[in-house]
Design an enzyme around this catalytic site. Structure first.
Site, short mmCIF file in Angstrom:
data_model
loop_
_atom_site.label_atom_id
_atom_site.label_comp_id
_atom_site.label_asym_id
_atom_site.label_seq_id
_atom_site.Cartn_x
_atom_site.Cartn_y
_atom_site.Cartn_z
CG HIS A 135 -1.93 1.12 1.19
ND1 HIS A 135 -3.29 0.91 1.10
CD2 HIS A 135 -1.78 2.47 1.21
CE1 HIS A 135 -3.93 2.06 1.07
NE2 HIS A 135 -3.03 3.05 1.15
CD GLU A 180 -6.90 6.98 4.86
OE1 GLU A 180 -7.31 6.77 3.70
OE2 GLU A 180 -5.85 7.60 5.10
CG HIS A 184 -5.75 3.39 5.31
ND1 HIS A 184 -4.62 3.74 5.97
CD2 HIS A 184 -5.69 3.99 4.09
CE1 HIS A 184 -3.89 4.54 5.20
NE2 HIS A 184 -4.51 4.69 4.05
#
Lengths: 521, 521
Positions: free
Chosen positions: A113, A365, A390
């Site tokens: 990520h 997130e 996330h």
């Protein structure tokens, strides 16, 4: 406790994790301590990496690591503990750490990520890319006076509407102001660097404002034919220097702009990525397993036509370049809107066409529970996402918790990003701690390390190890985190085997190297 | 999706919470949205209170409440959200809240986690107790110059070794300095009040230092025959004013000191508690269901003989006064040591004697995972605790999570305490959010409200409602939290029935009152 019940319990016939269900009237101290030992052992078995059996050398390294960790926890207890400080000011503490010194050397597997523009070192960008000729800038109207940039052979004409100055040549301003001051200003502009982050960015909104200002400047500098390949390659070099072997790059794939103003189509950007990656792999065959691209649309409400086009392009790239293209995602501050469910027609399109386009959705997130943002987690699951970016709100969603565990959907944890962008202050409160403690599928990543002056992966691994795991959790966690980056990557089974081999060789060398540093032969 | 699978799924035959396990190739938009609705509904069912069916009036109140909550969340999103601010500075935001105004009026049931000296209003203590004659003070050597107090007919002689001044008459200093300034200094000393808490108390250690300084002063003022009953009763009056109907008071039960220096045994303190409670109940039969005492030892390492004595006293009190005595606990900053396992012989003693002494252990009030403190959670479970105080580290212990759910061991959440004492900054990161979202047995309490200038329960209910639950979660949560304080109390079944009746009458009145305030007949 009756002896036979106790025996059943110890050999694990009664439900493993909940020995306490047996009440224990008139229990002896020894019985109690046995029962306690069993409970602790059962819990320890749940920690990510607990299944790994260390070899003798690794066991020795584990002792070194745990001992260093304990020292830092104890010193943190009586003074300041790095994971509890905003990374923008706490980084210096990490740099002094013995644990960090080991983690830097460790082969960490892949970064799953990360965003394209935040891989290259901003200091390198300043001293190289912004020294190239034909570079103009203007000052934006936002609260933090962020910058726009443009490479242009001729004066580029009218500045964008969000600028409050005309285009000026970078070289000219640098000469006027002095290179040292000018470059320092650029660093402040390209990153969130500030000595007082909690005052300057007191909440999510303010930190995102500055964050996006920094990203906009880097985006301008990235997506043009002058600098593109150099920036991609510098990013990959940084990875290798940080002992990272693989990467999946999320990119908005803007068209590359020529010096004469002409803009190539996004497919050209993809080709340039592909070339840069292949060239780099050729240069570092023993250090680098490769890279894949995740195409990311920007979640702007009412952008549905564009998003359908981009989904279609993702399907096309996946079909034509399966070895280099991983899948699709949507990006930008989730809290501001554009939830996944708004694009449901566009996101169902591939499966309706019989195409299995892997999704790698950013979801949850946020700290705003019960909002549409928060529910992105549910859509990510229902849309069969391959991983979740996330997933910070996941602990508020028991259904999502169950689904990711059952289906092996990895949560991409980005501890420092979440701290700097104000989701969590003390990283010991990060949801990753609970996930790691209960063997959820997780990988640790770094999101936008350039924006907060972090290394590509080492700082985040440090925070995960020190802040998201207990004092007694050692090398097994780090090893599993590295292995998870391969396990949960978009690589094929064959690619994973090759990547594992490359990583394992580095791992064995790493174990030996650190043992030597600590005086073991 | 095949129609028959879809039907099975919607009617809930397939595993309830994980519909997403069904992959859905070539799914239509409508099918997707149905599947989504079912997933959301299944998750909503997991939230604490979801089982409650509201009557028509309650439904109307719920609309009012949700609408007010949404407004505050939206305004919080664009400006500042109270649960994300240290309560010591964010309280003013709560006072302006429409939601808070409703919660204040709501009958909240009981307080199951509160310490004796932190119930009375410190402002009342200053203007009443410290104005009594014969009161001396000295200034302590700690960083914050906390105070000791002593009621004494004659000059009390040598000050304690942790004081750096002689005993001085409060009346004398007040006259010299001026009452206004002197009383303001007292308020600063009796509470953690400061305009810059994050700078003054930057970590757990510093905040506990000031916290314990405040508690020490109040302890001196509490445990003497001059002020004791007045302080107990003022505390109970505050409860009733805050619409709280029941209380379980944790107390260290120090001996009460006479003006001539003589100190009564702890049993006398218990008798005085009992008398005060009975008198108060007589005065407020329609507002107050009663109180029970939880005797708490101080977890000082190497204090085992004393602790065994105190355990024995708890057993004796339980036997003699089962209607007024609830059980036993250990208190003080867990992080500093004295974990439960150190006292295992003392804590096994009652069960070894065949006595079922209920435990109400503080456990896991820490962020230091993997330490002995953190493992108090495990010992609390293995020792068959009735409830867990704080349990802040519980999300890092899957075995404990399972046990509390299976056995119905309530976690006593104290959100503001945990924030002020630096376990968590943004309350949306509080572990209670996950517990509430997954129907764990929880109660909301206030720990030491006087120390941070909070009301006995309303401020903590506000934080739980706004910070620990989603935007769409309304009255069912608040009602269940109130009902849980009865359900998980130490009351007998009969007492619970009486308490429920008293609470229910107040609840119905509350619903009607608020509806009237909002213009409904």
């Amino acid at each position: 406790m009756e002896t036979w019940i106790f025996v059943l319990f110890v050999i694990g016939i009664l439900p493993g994790l909940c020995p306490s269900i047996l009440s224990a009237p008139q229990e002896s101290r020894n019985n109690y301590l046995e029962r306690r030992k069993a409970f602790l052992a059962a819990e320890t078995k749940q920690i990510v990496g607990a299944g790994i059996a260390l070899n003798d050398k690794e066991k020795k390294l584990n002792e070194i690591l745990i001992s260093a960790k304990e020292k830092e926890v104890n010193s943190g207890f009586s003074t300041t503990f790095a994971p509890t400080m905003n990374f923008l000011v706490g980084r210096y503490l990490v740099e002094q750490s013995a644990v960090f010194n080991i983690i830097k050397q460790m082969p960490k597997g892949g970064i799953l990520h990360i965003h394209e523009i935040s891989i290259a070192d901003p200091k390198w960008v300043i001293s190289n890319i912004t020294y190239l000729p034909h570079l103009f800038y203007c000052v934006r109207t936002d609260f933090f006076s962020s910058l726009h940039f443009k490479f242009s052979e001729n004066p580029p004409g009218t500045p964008p509407s969000d600028c409050r100055t005309d285009w000026t040549l970078v070289a000219q301003s640098r000469a006027e102001i002095g290179a040292e001051v000018f470059d320092a200003l650029l660093y402040t502009n390209f990153t969130m660097s500030t000595p007082h982050p909690d005052e300057v960015y007191p909440n999510t909104t303010m930190s995102w404002l500055r964050f996006q200002g920094a990203l906009t400047a880097l985006t301008d500098l990235y997506f043009n034919t002058v600098s593109f390949k150099a920036m991609v390659k510098q990013g990959l070099e940084r990875l290798v220097q940080d002992n990272v072997q693989y990467i999946e790059i999320r990119t908005i794939m803007n068209g590359l702009q020529e010096l004469d103003g002409k803009v190539h189509p996004p497919e050209y950007t993809f080709q340039q990525f592909k070339e840069a990656i292949e060239e780099f792999k050729g240069e570092f065959p023993n250090d680098f397993s490769g890279a894949k691209i995740i195409f990311t649309s920007i979640r702007v409400p009412e952008n549905k036509t564009l998003i359908l086009e981009q989904v279609k392009m993702a399907m096309k790239l996946l079909k034509e370049y399966p070895e280099c293209f991983a899948g699709y995602d949507l990006v930008a501050q989730e809290d501001l809107g554009g939830p996944l469910v708004d694009y449901i027609d566009q996101l169902l399109y591939p499966s309706q066409q019989g195409v299995d386009l892997p999704f790698f959705f950013h979801a949850g997130e946020t700290n705003w529970e019960g909002t549409s943002v928060d529910r992105n987690l549910i859509d990510a699951i229902l849309l069969n996402t391959s991983r979740i970016g996330h997933g910070y709100a996941i602990n508020k969603h028991p259904g999502v918790m169950e689904a990711v565990k059952t289906k092996g959907i990895a949560i991409e944890l980005n501890p420092i990003s979440n701290q700097v962008l104000h989701l969590v202050h003390d990283l010991r409160n990060h949801i990753g701690a609970g996930l790691i403690g209960d063997n959820y599928p997780v990988v640790v990543s770094s999101d936008d390390p350039a924006a907060w002056g972090a290394l590509p992966l080492s700082h985040d691994y440090y925070m995960a190890f020190m802040g998201l795991a207990g004092e007694t959790t050692g090398l097994t966690l780090l090893k599993q985190l590295a292995m998870n980056t391969i396990k949960y990557s978009a690589m094929t089974t064959d690619e994973k085997a090759v990547a594992t081999k490359l990583w394992q060789a580095k791992w064995d060398k790493f174990v030996g190297d650190v043992l030597k540093q600590y005086g073991y032969p």
